[in-house]
Design a protein around this motif. Structure first.
Motif, PDB file in Angstrom:
ATOM      1  N   TYR A  35      48.634  51.267  39.754  1.00 15.65           N
ATOM      2  CA  TYR A  35      48.343  50.284  40.811  1.00 15.65           C
ATOM      3  C   TYR A  35      49.602  50.130  41.652  1.00 15.65           C
ATOM      4  O   TYR A  35      50.488  49.368  41.294  1.00 15.65           O
ATOM      5  CB  TYR A  35      47.982  48.932  40.212  1.00 15.65           C
ATOM      6  N   TRP A  41      46.454  37.927  42.627  1.00  8.07           N
ATOM      7  CA  TRP A  41      46.756  37.143  41.415  1.00  8.07           C
ATOM      8  C   TRP A  41      47.821  37.823  40.570  1.00  8.07           C
ATOM      9  O   TRP A  41      48.585  37.154  39.897  1.00  8.07           O
ATOM     10  CB  TRP A  41      45.501  36.688  40.671  1.00  8.07           C
ATOM     11  N   ASP A  42      47.900  39.161  40.666  1.00 10.51           N
ATOM     12  CA  ASP A  42      48.998  39.830  39.959  1.00 10.51           C
ATOM     13  C   ASP A  42      50.343  39.284  40.441  1.00 10.51           C
ATOM     14  O   ASP A  42      51.218  38.949  39.644  1.00 10.51           O
ATOM     15  CB  ASP A  42      48.985  41.346  40.212  1.00 10.51           C
ATOM     16  N   GLN A  96      41.053  36.695  45.705  1.00  8.54           N
ATOM     17  CA  GLN A  96      41.103  36.774  44.237  1.00  8.54           C
ATOM     18  C   GLN A  96      41.342  35.355  43.714  1.00  8.54           C
ATOM     19  O   GLN A  96      41.620  34.463  44.508  1.00  8.54           O
ATOM     20  CB  GLN A  96      42.241  37.723  43.805  1.00  8.54           C
ATOM     21  N   GLY A 150      38.398  38.885  39.941  1.00  5.97           N
ATOM     22  CA  GLY A 150      39.533  39.409  39.179  1.00  5.97           C
ATOM     23  C   GLY A 150      39.088  40.115  37.906  1.00  5.97           C
ATOM     24  O   GLY A 150      39.825  40.905  37.337  1.00  5.97           O
ATOM     25  N   ASP A 152      36.573  42.433  37.308  1.00  2.00           N
ATOM     26  CA  ASP A 152      35.540  43.150  38.042  1.00  2.00           C
ATOM     27  C   ASP A 152      34.498  43.896  37.219  1.00  2.00           C
ATOM     28  O   ASP A 152      33.515  44.340  37.778  1.00  2.00           O
ATOM     29  CB  ASP A 152      36.173  44.078  39.076  1.00  2.00           C
ATOM     30  N   TYR A 305      36.878  47.809  29.726  1.00  2.00           N
ATOM     31  CA  TYR A 305      37.477  46.965  30.761  1.00  2.00           C
ATOM     32  C   TYR A 305      36.769  45.624  30.934  1.00  2.00           C
ATOM     33  O   TYR A 305      35.598  45.572  31.337  1.00  2.00           O
ATOM     34  CB  TYR A 305      37.358  47.783  32.047  1.00  2.00           C
ATOM     35  N   TRP A 306      37.453  44.548  30.667  1.00  2.00           N
ATOM     36  CA  TRP A 306      36.955  43.171  30.825  1.00  2.00           C
ATOM     37  C   TRP A 306      35.706  42.869  29.987  1.00  2.00           C
ATOM     38  O   TRP A 306      35.015  41.891  30.228  1.00  2.00           O
ATOM     39  CB  TRP A 306      36.642  42.846  32.300  1.00  2.00           C
ATOM     40  N   PHE A 364      52.691  47.233  32.533  1.00  2.00           N
ATOM     41  CA  PHE A 364      51.822  46.394  33.361  1.00  2.00           C
ATOM     42  C   PHE A 364      52.467  45.026  33.598  1.00  2.00           C
ATOM     43  O   PHE A 364      52.766  44.275  32.663  1.00  2.00           O
ATOM     44  CB  PHE A 364      50.459  46.244  32.678  1.00  2.00           C
TER      45      PHE A 364
HETATM   46  C1  GLC Z   1      42.078  45.576  38.388  1.00  7.12           C
HETATM   47  C2  GLC Z   1      41.852  44.194  37.748  1.00  7.12           C
HETATM   48  C3  GLC Z   1      42.281  43.123  38.730  1.00  7.12           C
HETATM   49  C4  GLC Z   1      43.755  43.349  39.068  1.00  7.12           C
HETATM   50  C5  GLC Z   1      44.005  44.778  39.590  1.00  7.12           C
HETATM   51  C6  GLC Z   1      45.485  45.115  39.722  1.00  7.12           C
HETATM   52  O1  GLC Z   1      41.279  45.751  39.495  1.00  7.12           O
HETATM   53  O2  GLC Z   1      40.523  44.017  37.339  1.00  7.12           O
HETATM   54  O3  GLC Z   1      42.096  41.854  38.207  1.00  7.12           O
HETATM   55  O4  GLC Z   1      44.189  42.437  40.016  1.00  7.12           O
HETATM   56  O5  GLC Z   1      43.446  45.724  38.707  1.00  7.12           O
HETATM   57  O6  GLC Z   1      46.144  44.910  38.503  1.00  7.12           O
END
Ligand code: GLC
Length: 376
Positions: A35, A41-42, A96, A150, A152, A305-306, A364
């Motif tokens: 990423y 929110w990160d 977000q 957030g 997803d 995931y989630w 992360f």
């Molecule tokens: C994924 C997560 C999201 C987060 C992003 C970057 O899409 O689900 O919540 O903000 O990655 O870490």
């Protein structure tokens, strides 16, 4: 070396390594391998962890988020800043979970820098006005895309309505301007975060001497907390998300604990929730809690995931909720197990709640929130 000290040193060096500068933006990428951009929110979580090492950098991270604010007040969930290394101010069309005000107040709690708060306040105020106008539905937050929640890939998006097109469409619409958002979920967790943000805004307005806006945000917070109870609480006493057609989505997910963060429960209700659900090994008290989906749910997966794994940002939030109600012992056990998973497996995107194995992206950023958990 003592585990806490080692984790703290590694967190600090990760936050320095993931730092990026693009034009006027200085921010931390969630993970340099997967990423590489900035997420709303990160960045809030990065700032909350960074304040313990480098408050000025924490301020820069939050100022960078509001620098991407759209003219209508929305703060985008993702800002690319560059595409193929060419500076392009590309941002998404959805937001977000609104953690900015809480993060700004937390950074201020360490720096005491009023100038920073007054730089942030006008943008944050416009953002919260936008949320009230565009995302409140029946007094709670209606997120319009899985990305906006957030979480997803979480179970509540598997609804009967338009499934499976619903997730795919949401992803596309979040990135293509002018495509209407056709889906919706009234989210317990995002509403709890919003309610907390409103009380942070009240405190910030008070610090800056704006008594009128402080009173406005206190009132707004009260209204949202009341709406949460009215909209989400079902006969079993648990809070469930509501689907776009207004029906409760009765999956047992970590969202049942989100009302603690907003202070939306009575002491007796929290006591019962903790005893029956949090400390229940068949549901949420797995060896490495808190799974995002209860172990008892037919769709629980410890690795998807989630859909079961433990995420540090959610543990951070629920620890604050538990501490708000005086559940120090449970909050400390949660911290200790979170630290153990990170100590064994490094800062990963998420963890297997049964074995503690690290999953998803490496190095992360927001998993460094464990440092903030250690300080409270
Ligand atoms: C994924 C997560 C999201 C987060 C992003 C970057 O899409 O689900 O919540 O903000 O990655 O870490």
């Amino acid at each position: 070396m003592n585990l806490e000290i080692r984790v703290e040193r590694e967190a600090e060096s990760l936050l320095v390594r993931n730092r990026k500068r693009v034009g006027r933006h200085v921010f931390t990428t969630p993970s340099d391998s997967e990423y590489r951009h900035q997420w709303l929110w990160d960045s809030c979580f990065h700032a909350i962890a960074l304040r313990h090492f480098d408050p000025e950098m924490a301020e820069a991270e939050l100022l960078s988020i509001v620098a991407s604010q759209h003219r209508n007040g929305m703060v985008p969930h993702e800002s690319k800043h560059t595409v193929f290394n060419i500076p392009v101010p590309y941002t998404s069309t959805v937001t977000q979970p609104p953690f900015i005000a809480r993060a700004a107040l937390d950074v201020y709690a360490i720096s005491g820098n009023n100038v920073f708060l007054s730089q942030m306040f006008p943008s944050m105020h416009r953002y919260h006005q936008w949320l009230a106008n565009k995302r409140e539905l029946a007094g709670v937050i209606n997120v319009v895309s899985p990305l906006e929640s957030g979480e997803d890939n979480s179970l509540p998006w598997d609804s009967k309505v338009l499934f499976p097109l619903r997730k795919a469409y949401g992803f596309v619409a979040a990135h293509v301007p002018l495509m209407p958002n056709l889906t919706g979920l009234r989210s317990v967790t995002v509403t709890a975060i919003y309610a907390d943000a409103l009380s942070a805004m009240a405190e910030i307005a008070g610090i800056l001497g704006d008594e009128g806006l402080a009173a406005h945000y206190i009132k707004k917070n009260k209204e949202v907390v009341e709406a949460m109870r009215r909209e989400f609480r079902q006969e079993d006493g648990l809070f469930y998300h509501k689907d776009s057609d207004g029906s409760p989505v009765r999956h047992l997910t970590h969202a049942i604990f989100s009302p603690l963060f907003a202070g939306a429960l009575s002491n007796e209700e929290v006591e019962q929730l903790v005893k029956e659900h949090l400390l229940n090994p068949g549901e949420f008290w797995t060896p490495y809690p808190i799974p995002t989906v209860a172990k008892s749910e037919p769709k629980f997966s410890p690795t998807a995931y989630w859909r079961g794994p433990t995420w540090v940002n959610m543990n951070w939030m629920h620890r604050r909720g538990l501490l708000r109600y005086g559940f120090r012992n449970e909050a400390d056990q949660l911290l200790q197990k979170t630290t153990a998973a990170i100590g064994k497996n490094g800062f990963r995107e998420y963890y297997n709640p049964l074995t503690g194995e690290g999953l998803g992206a490496r190095n992360f950023g927001w998993s460094t929130l464990v440092i903030d958990m250690m300080k409270a």
